[in-house]
Motif scaffolding. Structure first.
Motif, PDB file in Angstrom:
ATOM      1  N   ALA A   1       0.814  -1.218   0.000  1.00 58.32           N
ATOM      2  CA  ALA A   1       0.000   0.000   0.000  1.00 58.32           C
ATOM      3  C   ALA A   1       0.848   1.269   0.000  1.00 58.32           C
ATOM      4  O   ALA A   1       0.318   2.376   0.100  1.00 58.32           O
ATOM      5  CB  ALA A   1      -0.933   0.006   1.217  1.00 58.32           C
TER       6      ALA A   1
ATOM      7  N   LYS B   1       2.950   4.520  -0.960  1.00 57.75           N
ATOM      8  CA  LYS B   1       2.813   5.558  -1.979  1.00 57.75           C
ATOM      9  C   LYS B   1       4.173   6.206  -2.235  1.00 57.75           C
ATOM     10  O   LYS B   1       5.002   6.329  -1.324  1.00 57.75           O
ATOM     11  CB  LYS B   1       1.821   6.632  -1.515  1.00 57.75           C
TER      12      LYS B   1
ATOM     13  N   SER C   1       5.279   1.427 -12.535  1.00 55.36           N
ATOM     14  CA  SER C   1       4.017   1.886 -11.945  1.00 55.36           C
ATOM     15  C   SER C   1       3.259   2.853 -12.853  1.00 55.36           C
ATOM     16  O   SER C   1       2.107   3.200 -12.574  1.00 55.36           O
ATOM     17  CB  SER C   1       4.271   2.544 -10.578  1.00 55.36           C
TER      18      SER C   1
ATOM     19  N   TYR D   1       0.975   4.723  -6.383  1.00 56.12           N
ATOM     20  CA  TYR D   1       1.414   3.576  -5.587  1.00 56.12           C
ATOM     21  C   TYR D   1       2.595   2.848  -6.230  1.00 56.12           C
ATOM     22  O   TYR D   1       2.722   2.814  -7.458  1.00 56.12           O
ATOM     23  CB  TYR D   1       0.266   2.584  -5.415  1.00 56.12           C
TER      24      TYR D   1
ATOM     25  N   TYR E   1      -4.231  -0.235  -5.301  1.00 58.65           N
ATOM     26  CA  TYR E   1      -2.997  -1.038  -5.248  1.00 58.65           C
ATOM     27  C   TYR E   1      -3.350  -2.523  -5.207  1.00 58.65           C
ATOM     28  O   TYR E   1      -4.521  -2.893  -5.069  1.00 58.65           O
ATOM     29  CB  TYR E   1      -2.131  -0.632  -4.057  1.00 58.65           C
TER      30      TYR E   1
END
Length: 410
Positions: free
Chosen positions: A245, A247, A290, A295, A308
């Motif tokens: 999770a 960021k 990504s 995320y 995510y």
């Protein structure tokens, strides 16, 4: 009164409501082109009114409104309060075990410290086995088969947790008059394999070489993103849920650190985590992979739940390469890691292996425990607020420098 007369009455009235017949009224809308149908009645010496749920005039015609009102007033004559019946019927009907869980979870999640846990246990373990059964049809044998299947899968810490959730669900069902008995009540910890034992599996350095070589070779089963995630779990020691999770906004690569916020830390304490320099190329690769997401590990399919990857993504990928069946519609792969002599392990064992490797490197316990963001108990936990960042940085640098050659030079 016919439809034409009703429209005229609505247009010309100066009252809030127009009486149609005994008990039936219409409340004109602002434009006076129609209105809401209402039924007024007295029950138990109390005057009440209810708006008809079938629609407003002219969508619900005068004739239909009279018929609905007649049925409501007949119910009142029988001593039944139609408003109470509407309230009861408006509640979601609980038929299956899945319905029961949804009803329980909607209320319970507000008070749970980790609401994702029961959701995961139900979704992965209970729902596939008994989710579609009617609540009153679930018997003790269903619970027993469920628990036995989990025990046979070699996950000793799960059966007791699933049994406890079953007990809570059916206790809730009794409160809602969905059933008279709790089919899980007769079972205890012994029936679920005894008190859950902590896992002790750790990976040796030789195993690490073999495992990550397999991950690379079978990248169609274990993707590159999964590979990088496992390298980070082994070298940083964070919990899987904290990593997946994460960021990009939490990272400061000018000082090689990750600020894990209190809201996502299992210990409910914000922590600044040092990132070894040798790991930076992996983060740079993740940044590209990504594709502009907030995320590190964005969801791989459209999802309204979160942006995510799922809690089960890494678990399922590892289970597949061990030849375990995770998709009921697909044939499992061969046990690739098993054929290489690797004993079964789970994703969380990477964190335990990290702790063991830190000990092998001679890292003091107080530093190693803080590397894993473990909650320090007792007096020391209360009074020692020093975060050991410099010491953790050296320890994790040493660990990464030892692990990266093993996972990359195969």
């Amino acid at each position: 009164m016919n439809q034409k007369e009703l429209k005229l009455a609505i247009k010309n009235t100066t009252s809030a409501r127009v009486r149609i017949v005994t008990g039936l009224y219409i409340k004109p809308n602002k434009a006076r082109t129609g209105g809401a149908w209402e039924v007024r009645y007295t029950i138990n010496r109390k005057r009440s009114f209810m708006t008809l749920a079938g629609g407003h005039f002219p969508e619900l015609s005068l004739a239909d409104a009279k018929l609905v009102a007649s049925n409501i007033l007949q119910m009142v004559k029988q001593g039944k309060d139609p408003l109470q019946k509407r309230i009861e019927s408006s509640n979601k009907t609980i038929i299956t075990v899945s319905d029961l869980f949804d009803n329980w979870y909607e209320r319970a999640k507000r008070n749970l410290k980790h609401p994702s846990y029961p959701l995961r246990y139900f979704t992965n373990e209970i729902k596939p086995e008994i989710g579609r059964l009617r609540v009153e049809d679930v018997k003790a044998k269903h619970i027993q088969n469920l628990i036995n299947k989990i025990m046979d899968s070699g996950r000793p810490s799960i059966p007791n947790k699933v049994l406890l959730l079953c007990k809570q669900l059916f206790k809730h069902a009794i409160k809602l008059d969905c059933t008279e008995k709790n089919p899980a009540a007769a079972f205890d910890a012994i029936d679920a394999g005894g008190t859950g034992k902590s896992r002790r599996r750790i990976l040796s350095e030789e195993e690490v070489k073999i495992i990550f070589n397999c991950f690379k070779e079978y990248s169609h089963i274990f993707t590159r993103d999964n590979y990088i995630a496992c390298v980070l779990l082994l070298t940083i020691g964070v919990r899987k849920g904290e990593l997946i999770a994460a960021k990009w906004s939490e990272f400061n690569f000018s000082e090689n650190s990750w600020s894990l916020p209190e809201s996502r830390s299992k210990t409910k304490v914000a922590v600044k985590i040092p990132i070894a320099s040798v790991l930076i190329p992996l983060f740079e690769e993740l940044k590209v992979r990504s594709c502009g997401s907030d995320y590190l590990f964005p969801s791989r399919r459209a999802s309204k739940r979160r942006a995510y990857i799922s809690d089960d993504t890494l678990n399922h990928a590892l289970a597949k390469i061990f030849g375990r069946k995770v998709d009921s519609k697909k044939k499992p792969y061969p046990n690739i890691l098993g054929s290489k002599g690797i004993e079964y392990f789970i994703i969380h064992d990477l964190r335990r292996s990290c702790r063991s490797l830190l000990a092998q490197l001679g890292v003091p316990d107080n530093v190693a425990e803080r590397c894993l963001n473990h909650k320090i108990k007792g007096v020391e936990g209360v009074y020692n607020r020093y975060d050991y960042f410099d010491e953790r940085q050296k320890a994790l640098d040493d660990l990464a420098n030892r692990i990266i050659p093993l996972v990359q030079n195969n």
